[in-house]
Design a protein around this motif. Structure first.
Motif, short mmCIF file in Angstrom:
data_model
loop_
_atom_site.label_atom_id
_atom_site.label_comp_id
_atom_site.label_asym_id
_atom_site.label_seq_id
_atom_site.Cartn_x
_atom_site.Cartn_y
_atom_site.Cartn_z
N ILE A 145 0.86 -1.18 0.00
CA ILE A 145 0.00 0.00 0.00
C ILE A 145 0.90 1.23 0.00
N ARG A 146 0.49 2.22 -0.80
CA ARG A 146 1.23 3.48 -0.85
C ARG A 146 0.46 4.52 -0.05
N LEU A 147 1.16 5.20 0.82
CA LEU A 147 0.55 6.20 1.70
C LEU A 147 1.23 7.54 1.45
N ALA A 148 0.47 8.54 1.06
CA ALA A 148 1.02 9.86 0.80
C ALA A 148 0.36 10.88 1.73
N PRO A 149 1.02 11.24 2.83
CA PRO A 149 0.46 12.23 3.76
C PRO A 149 0.73 13.66 3.26
N VAL A 150 -0.07 14.10 2.31
CA VAL A 150 0.15 15.38 1.64
C VAL A 150 0.04 16.53 2.65
N PRO A 151 1.06 17.39 2.73
CA PRO A 151 1.07 18.41 3.78
C PRO A 151 -0.01 19.48 3.65
N PHE A 152 -0.52 19.69 2.45
CA PHE A 152 -1.55 20.70 2.29
C PHE A 152 -2.82 20.35 3.05
N TYR A 153 -3.20 19.06 3.08
CA TYR A 153 -4.52 18.73 3.62
C TYR A 153 -4.55 17.54 4.57
N CYS A 154 -3.44 16.87 4.80
CA CYS A 154 -3.44 15.79 5.79
C CYS A 154 -3.07 16.35 7.16
N SER A 155 -3.65 15.78 8.20
CA SER A 155 -3.37 16.22 9.56
C SER A 155 -2.61 15.14 10.31
N TYR A 156 -1.98 15.53 11.40
CA TYR A 156 -1.28 14.57 12.24
C TYR A 156 -2.28 13.63 12.93
N GLU A 157 -3.45 14.15 13.24
CA GLU A 157 -4.47 13.28 13.83
C GLU A 157 -4.92 12.22 12.83
N ASP A 158 -4.90 12.56 11.53
CA ASP A 158 -5.17 11.55 10.50
C ASP A 158 -4.21 10.38 10.64
N MET A 159 -2.94 10.69 10.90
CA MET A 159 -1.93 9.64 11.00
C MET A 159 -2.23 8.71 12.18
#
Length: 425
Positions: A397-411
């Motif tokens: 699985i590829r995971l891209a935590p894009v800084p524009f719209y991903c949050s740390y709480e998402d992680m």
């Protein structure tokens, strides 16, 4: 920073995040009535809310002005693409005259290879990376066949060493030396789509040119994602799509770069079209092609304004934020995601192998995770429970935590859902 795998810690990081407000500038899908955790910005970026206004503006101008919109719209269509030059040049580290927007990615690579792949009987080979994105493989092979060469003899792939997931820079450099005078072109993806490995563009470009070859880059996964200095690194040419990290919309227009050293070389072949003709004389309909002195001189047709409009909306946002701020958050949120994965791996009877380089200099906004012992059922569980990820065979699985719209709480939340999914499947 000492990370903690707790919701409270993740929320503290979000509270300190200078880019947190931009999350509200994007539209998220919902699953089961809940906003998703979106990890596929490396495939298709989320829609910026302001994109619709940019598109509506073009539609209104078309309705009110019709053909006169080319010259009398608030953003006239005939030079609409020129609004990209300054902000895009900052994204890719170029002079404004070295960048343009046109066509789509593979089309642009084909057009640029007309100029920069000029094989001879003694100098005809191309170096690319093993497991490049399939479109690049098809494109390079078809170009080689078009020129009458055998792909098996012409295309040299840089391979990974046995037991390793990533390509070593020294192996690229050794192969360039090995091919030597037969090398016509080096064409590599700046960020490998499968592993997320970032290549040393500066070093490889220098080595290829010292061998007497042109060097170009497919920056599909690099533009808007990594630090680029295409001008200073003396890259000959590059192209990128705009719909991944640059959030322009599905299948949208491509960006292209041609180094200024090539702008006045009229002996370089190219496929000409009227939009690449001298701007001041374009509407005189002259029979002889006089190209614009710059990347715009590689344009062929007039631009699809309705496609450019959402791209411009996103580019303006990039210009407002700047790549340094995006890269700073990218590095921190990717490291936090890596930490969360490692913590979950300790808690469950499973083994995760992150095949993306651990060195921040060799990775960007992607972690590719080998789910040993897990199968497609885990991917399906994640998707059904509001985590949009990307699956690649056999079980990555590829995971891209894009800084524009991903949050740390998402992680953090993703880690909890992942744990439940492993236990459930």
């Amino acid at each position: 920073m000492e990370f903690q795998n707790t919701r409270e810690f993740a929320q503290q990081l979000d509270a300190q995040d200078k880019l947190a407000k931009y999350r509200e500038e994007f539209l998220f899908p919902h699953i089961k009535g809940k906003q998703v955790i979106y990890f596929t910005g490396n495939s298709l970026g989320l829609q910026p809310k302001q994109s619709k206004a940019y598109v509506d503006e073009v539609m209104e101008d078309w309705a009110k002005l019709a053909v006169e919109g080319h010259f009398y719209a608030d953003r006239p269509w005939w030079d609409y693409h020129e609004r990209f030059a300054e902000p895009l040049s900052k994204v890719v580290g170029a002079l404004p005259t070295e960048v343009t927007v046109m066509n789509t990615l593979t089309v642009n690579l084909h057009l640029l290879m007309v100029t920069f792949y000029r094989p001879t009987d003694k100098k005809y080979k191309i170096i690319c990376e093993e497991k490049a994105f399939p479109s690049d493989q098809y494109m390079i092979k078809s170009q080689v066949q078009f020129h009458g060469y055998n792909p098996d003899d012409t295309i040299i792939e840089i391979k990974r060493r046995p037991g390793e997931h990533n390509i070593r820079t020294e192996d690229v450099l050794d192969k360039i030396k090995q091919v030597g005078d037969e090398l016509a072109l080096v064409l590599i993806g700046g960020v490998n789509y499968y592993t997320g490995q970032v290549f040393d563009i500066k070093t490889i470009t220098q080595a290829g040119q010292e061998a007497g070859a042109y060097v170009g880059w497919d920056l599909a996964h690099a533009a808007g994602n990594i630090h680029l200095e295409l001008h200073d690194w003396n890259v000959d040419f590059a192209a990128w799509c705009s719909y991944k990290y640059m959030n322009s919309g599905p299948g949208n227009a491509s960006g292209a770069f041609v180094h200024e050293t090539h702008h006045n070389d009229m002996d370089l072949p190219r496929f000409a079209g009227w939009w690449g003709h001298n701007k001041e004389r374009r509407f005189l309909m002259e029979p002889n092609f006089d190209p614009v002195r710059g990347a715009d001189g590689w344009q062929v047709s007039n631009l699809p304004i309705l496609s450019l409009a959402p791209y411009l909306a996103s580019v303006c946002m990039f210009d407002e934020v700047g790549m340094p701020a995006l890269i700073e958050k990218r590095d921190l949120i990717t490291s936090y995601l890596e930490f969360v994965l490692q913590e979950i791996d300790k808690e469950v009877d499973s083994t995760f192998e992150i095949i993306t380089p651990t060195n921040p200099e060799e990775r960007a906004c992607q972690l590719s995770v080998f789910l040993h012992g897990e199968g497609r059922a885990l991917f399906d569980y994640l998707m059904e429970n509001g985590v949009i990820v990307d699956w690649r065979e056999p079980n990555v699985i590829r995971l891209a935590p894009v800084p524009f719209y991903c949050s740390y709480e998402d992680m953090y939340e993703f880690g909890q859902i992942l744990k439940k999914g492993i236990l459930a499947t």
